[in-house]
Write an enzyme that holds these catalytic residues in place. Structure first.
Site, mmCIF file in Angstrom:
data_model
loop_
_atom_site.group_PDB
_atom_site.id
_atom_site.type_symbol
_atom_site.label_atom_id
_atom_site.label_comp_id
_atom_site.label_asym_id
_atom_site.label_seq_id
_atom_site.Cartn_x
_atom_site.Cartn_y
_atom_site.Cartn_z
ATOM 1 N N GLY A 22 0.697 -1.297 0.132
ATOM 2 C CA GLY A 22 -0.029 -0.023 0.088
ATOM 3 C C GLY A 22 0.949 1.228 0.218
ATOM 4 O O GLY A 22 0.438 2.280 0.417
ATOM 5 N N SER A 23 2.156 1.202 -0.424
ATOM 6 C CA SER A 23 2.985 2.394 -0.439
ATOM 7 C C SER A 23 2.359 3.349 -1.426
ATOM 8 O O SER A 23 2.300 4.393 -0.944
ATOM 9 C CB SER A 23 4.486 2.216 -0.709
ATOM 10 O OG SER A 23 4.397 1.433 -2.102
ATOM 11 N N ASN A 116 -2.307 2.402 -14.295
ATOM 12 C CA ASN A 116 -1.398 1.450 -13.507
ATOM 13 C C ASN A 116 0.012 2.171 -13.553
ATOM 14 O O ASN A 116 0.230 2.959 -14.298
ATOM 15 C CB ASN A 116 -1.200 0.015 -14.196
ATOM 16 C CG ASN A 116 -0.149 -0.780 -13.362
ATOM 17 O OD1 ASN A 116 -0.389 -0.722 -12.254
ATOM 18 N ND2 ASN A 116 0.672 -1.442 -13.982
ATOM 19 N N HIS A 118 3.989 1.269 -12.978
ATOM 20 C CA HIS A 118 4.823 0.362 -13.234
ATOM 21 C C HIS A 118 6.336 0.752 -12.934
ATOM 22 O O HIS A 118 6.803 1.965 -13.412
ATOM 23 C CB HIS A 118 4.921 -0.345 -14.453
ATOM 24 C CG HIS A 118 5.695 -1.569 -14.838
ATOM 25 N ND1 HIS A 118 5.280 -2.949 -14.143
ATOM 26 C CD2 HIS A 118 6.939 -1.787 -15.191
ATOM 27 C CE1 HIS A 118 6.597 -3.530 -14.314
ATOM 28 N NE2 HIS A 118 7.375 -3.107 -14.887
ATOM 29 N N ASP A 155 -4.912 -2.574 -19.943
ATOM 30 C CA ASP A 155 -5.798 -3.351 -20.990
ATOM 31 C C ASP A 155 -5.814 -4.579 -20.693
ATOM 32 O O ASP A 155 -5.497 -4.993 -19.339
ATOM 33 C CB ASP A 155 -5.273 -3.046 -22.299
ATOM 34 C CG ASP A 155 -3.840 -3.564 -22.746
ATOM 35 O OD1 ASP A 155 -3.382 -4.488 -21.898
ATOM 36 O OD2 ASP A 155 -3.309 -3.326 -23.808
ATOM 37 N N ALA A 187 10.564 8.712 -7.808
ATOM 38 C CA ALA A 187 10.101 8.967 -8.753
ATOM 39 C C ALA A 187 8.495 8.602 -8.787
ATOM 40 O O ALA A 187 7.618 9.743 -9.308
ATOM 41 C CB ALA A 187 10.635 8.625 -10.058
ATOM 42 N N GLU A 188 8.181 7.582 -8.556
ATOM 43 C CA GLU A 188 6.722 7.230 -8.620
ATOM 44 C C GLU A 188 6.108 7.994 -7.701
ATOM 45 O O GLU A 188 4.760 8.477 -8.176
ATOM 46 C CB GLU A 188 6.643 5.806 -8.049
ATOM 47 C CG GLU A 188 6.920 4.629 -8.979
ATOM 48 C CD GLU A 188 6.871 3.104 -8.254
ATOM 49 O OE1 GLU A 188 5.644 2.986 -7.847
ATOM 50 O OE2 GLU A 188 7.446 2.428 -8.578
HETATM 51 C C1 GRF Z 1 4.462 0.521 -6.759
HETATM 52 O O1 GRF Z 1 5.861 0.857 -6.281
HETATM 53 C C2 GRF Z 1 4.464 0.325 -8.128
HETATM 54 O O2 GRF Z 1 5.654 0.182 -8.984
HETATM 55 C C3 GRF Z 1 3.905 -1.300 -8.433
HETATM 56 O O3 GRF Z 1 3.808 -1.629 -7.038
HETATM 57 C C4 GRF Z 1 4.169 -0.736 -6.150
HETATM 58 C C5 GRF Z 1 3.199 -0.406 -4.865
HETATM 59 O O4 GRF Z 1 3.325 -1.492 -4.326
HETATM 60 N N1 GRF Z 1 2.871 -1.341 -9.480
HETATM 61 P P1 GRF Z 1 2.879 -1.530 -2.592
HETATM 62 O O5 GRF Z 1 1.695 -0.611 -2.681
HETATM 63 O O6 GRF Z 1 4.031 -1.244 -1.971
HETATM 64 O O7 GRF Z 1 2.254 -3.129 -2.501
#
Ligand code: GRF
Length: 211
Positions: A22-23, A116, A118, A155, A187-188
């Site tokens: 859940g980050s 999403n 990634h 998709d 960065a995310e």
């Molecule tokens: C994010 O960092 C992203 O890159 C990927 O899942 C990560 C988040 O996972 N899609 P979480 O919330 O720590 O489980």
């Protein structure tokens, strides 16, 4: 709201789908709380697992939460239908994958409004098996000089739909998967809220230009 209201007249209702830590969810909650992500409301969190930190984060933030697990359904289609029904019931405008590790056979009305993020520069280092540290290990093993993150439309395939935005980070000499992951995650934390703000400001129609 009527058809004539500007898209930003009411908050964008997002449904956040998680499977683990859940980050990303926590980052969105913080951005909204701190007024850094405006006119975006988390209308629902869906977790595909019960005992994960992401569920605790959703509960602590007082967010509406549904646990929808693959194993509780006879077929992948029934699981997908349950996801769709939950998002529709909560009147979500946008579905936001945030570490969601299941495949959703999304129906036509959710195509073009499901995102999403990634942790790599798609179309490279994505697809089945490329999640968590596996992604960063593969980037380092391939001797890449840079990596980053990608926000894309979802998709029917893992990590596949049209790219909306990317943020690049350098790969440093001597990087470990953990060190690279940290840089990519930073960065995310910037990129996803930026894209969501764009959708809130410009409306869902803005996403259509990428399809
Ligand atoms: C994010 O960092 C992203 O890159 C990927 O899942 C990560 C988040 O996972 N899609 P979480 O919330 O720590 O489980």
């Amino acid at each position: 709201m009527t058809m004539h209201d500007p898209p930003q007249a009411r908050p964008l209702r997002i449904g956040v789908l998680i499977s683990g830590g859940g980050s990303t969810l926590a980052n969105l909650v913080e951005h909204i709380r701190d007024g850094k992500l405006l006119r975006v409301e988390i209308a629902l969190v869906i977790s595909s697992r019960r005992n994960v930190r992401g569920v605790e984060i959703a509960r602590a933030a007082g967010l509406p939460l549904e646990i929808i697990r693959v194993r509780d359904f006879d077929t992948p289609e029934a699981f997908s239908a349950a996801l769709t029904a939950a998002l529709d019931r909560a009147a979500c405008d946008l579905a936001v994958f945030a570490g969601f590790l299941c495949l959703w056979h999304l129906p036509a009305h959710w195509l073009g409004r499901t995102l999403n993020i990634h942790p790599a520069l798609l179309p490279h280092f994505g697809g089945r098996g490329y999640y968590g540290h596996h992604v960063h290990q593969a980037v380092l093993a391939a001797g890449q000089r840079e990596s980053g993150c990608t926000v894309h439309l979802v998709d029917a395939h893992y990590d596949h739909g049209p790219v909306i935005a990317q943020q690049r980070v350098p790969v440093q000499p001597g990087d470990t998967p953990e060190a690279l992951a940290e840089r990519v995650q930073a960065a995310e934390r910037e990129l996803y809220p930026k894209v969501l703000q764009q959708v809130a400001d410009l409306g869902l129609a803005w996403l259509a230009r990428f399809s």
